[in-house]
Design an enzyme around this catalytic site. Structure first.
Site, PDB file in Angstrom:
ATOM      1  N   LYS A 101     -25.423 -76.345  24.827  1.00 29.71           N
ATOM      2  CA  LYS A 101     -25.518 -76.892  26.176  1.00 29.71           C
ATOM      3  C   LYS A 101     -25.382 -78.410  26.159  1.00 29.71           C
ATOM      4  O   LYS A 101     -24.707 -78.998  27.028  1.00 29.71           O
ATOM      5  CB  LYS A 101     -26.844 -76.455  26.817  1.00 29.71           C
ATOM      6  CG  LYS A 101     -26.892 -74.962  27.127  1.00 29.71           C
ATOM      7  CD  LYS A 101     -28.291 -74.458  27.393  1.00 29.71           C
ATOM      8  CE  LYS A 101     -28.290 -72.947  27.576  1.00 29.71           C
ATOM      9  NZ  LYS A 101     -29.639 -72.365  27.711  1.00 29.71           N
TER      10      LYS A 101
ATOM     11  N   GLN B 103     -35.920 -74.169  27.649  1.00 28.94           N
ATOM     12  CA  GLN B 103     -35.306 -73.043  26.947  1.00 28.94           C
ATOM     13  C   GLN B 103     -36.316 -71.912  26.742  1.00 28.94           C
ATOM     14  O   GLN B 103     -37.424 -72.136  26.256  1.00 28.94           O
ATOM     15  CB  GLN B 103     -34.766 -73.506  25.590  1.00 28.94           C
ATOM     16  CG  GLN B 103     -34.006 -72.444  24.837  1.00 28.94           C
ATOM     17  CD  GLN B 103     -32.738 -71.984  25.548  1.00 28.94           C
ATOM     18  OE1 GLN B 103     -31.990 -72.799  26.077  1.00 28.94           O
ATOM     19  NE2 GLN B 103     -32.504 -70.693  25.571  1.00 28.94           N
TER      20      GLN B 103
ATOM     21  N   ASP C 274     -31.455 -73.826  36.281  1.00 33.40           N
ATOM     22  CA  ASP C 274     -31.435 -72.462  35.749  1.00 33.40           C
ATOM     23  C   ASP C 274     -31.540 -71.429  36.861  1.00 33.40           C
ATOM     24  O   ASP C 274     -31.221 -70.253  36.661  1.00 33.40           O
ATOM     25  CB  ASP C 274     -32.583 -72.259  34.759  1.00 33.40           C
ATOM     26  CG  ASP C 274     -32.101 -72.163  33.317  1.00 33.40           C
ATOM     27  OD1 ASP C 274     -30.883 -71.982  33.117  1.00 33.40           O
ATOM     28  OD2 ASP C 274     -32.937 -72.250  32.409  1.00 33.40           O
TER      29      ASP C 274
END
Length: 293
Positions: A53, A97, A120
């Site tokens: 990412k 994460q 997200d």
């Protein structure tokens, strides 16, 4: 033989579009979008995902901020980190994460991320708005958004079609079923209690498989000519590979490829699209913050 939906190529096109957009943002306001990643612990898979990412951010010109915390970090310390990033005007997206260590309440951490920076798309407010008619979430979860983008950019008609979603997770199954409903598909969501699963899946003009079971879907599960989006990423032993394993999807590709009309490969299907949609969400967030949207 099914037509291959090349997620890697489509994602590369989207990244180029975002790169151009980032340049325009910088030319307009003298600033670029910023994405903050938070990694707790040292899981190999999580470390790899975060590195990918951050590399993608660098490629398109998005500034990357990274925080690494030990496995033993307290929930309060992690919350403080999130609050610091919430208050940082250079940060337009925050990604913690997953999974987190068992001693940390995952829901509490995700809920603490500002709705305006929830790139997200997992904040309860964003998921709640996604589930309601005539509401628009600030952000849509990246993998589900990527699934829809693959269909749209492959000229697959969704409206009026029967779409079967195999899996009902908060991360993929539930949100992608809602996105399909928004595009006027007739949606069937399958799960572990679904009776006669193969015959139910066989109703789908579109089949999205997201259960995390290697090669679960066989040719007799698929309606001839159906479009298959395989979200699964599973490792299975393979002595011919240097690392001793290979990646496969939830769909048995070799068994199903001559039944489908179109299908995504694994790897190279939904994976690259997830990262592309993360960059898209971060760019959209920055434009909103800069008053450019």
């Amino acid at each position: 033989m099914a037509k291959l939906i090349d997620g890697k190529a489509i994602a590369a096109t989207i990244r180029e579009e975002i790169k151009v957009e980032v340049r325009k943002i910088e030319a307009s306001v003298g600033k670029v979008p910023g994405l903050a990643t938070v990694l707790v612990g040292s899981r190999t898979d999580s470390t790899t995902y975060v590195r990918m990412k951050r590399k993608a951010c660098e490629e398109v010109g998005i500034e990357s901020f990274h925080t690494e915390l030990p496995e033993s970090v307290s929930e309060e310390e992690l919350l403080s980190c999130v609050e610091r990033l919430n208050a940082d005007p250079a940060v337009h997206g925050i990604l913690v994460q997953l999974p987190l260590p068992k001693h940390i309440n995952e829901e509490r951490i995700l809920s603490a991320i500002s709705v305006e920076k929830d790139v997200d798309g997992f904040h309860p407010v964003n998921i709640g708005k996604l589930a309601m008619k005539s509401r628009t979430p600030r952000f849509v979860p990246c993998t589900p958004r990527g699934c829809i983008e693959l269909l749209v950019r492959s000229n697959v008609s969704i409206e009026g079609k029967c779409a079967v979603v195999l899996g009902r997770s908060n991360i993929v199954g539930l949100p992608v079923s809602l996105l399909l409903l928004h595009r006027n598909a007739t949606v069937i969501v399958c799960h572990s209690k679904t009776q006669d699963l193969p015959s139910v899946c066989r109703q789908g003009d579109i089949l999205i498989a997201a259960v995390g079971r290697a090669n679960m879907v066989k040719r007799d599960w698929i309606k001839p000519g159906a479009v298959v989006i395989d979200v699964g990423i599973n490792s299975i032993p393979d002595a011919s590979k240097k690392n001793g394993y290979r990646l496969v999807g939830d769909v048995d590709f070799d068994d199903c490829k001559d039944v489908c009309g179109m299908i995504t490969p694994v790897p190279g299907g939904t994976g690259p699209m997830t990262i592309a949609m993360l960059l898209r969400n971060c760019c959209d967030s920055a434009k909103e913050a800069f008053g450019l949207s």
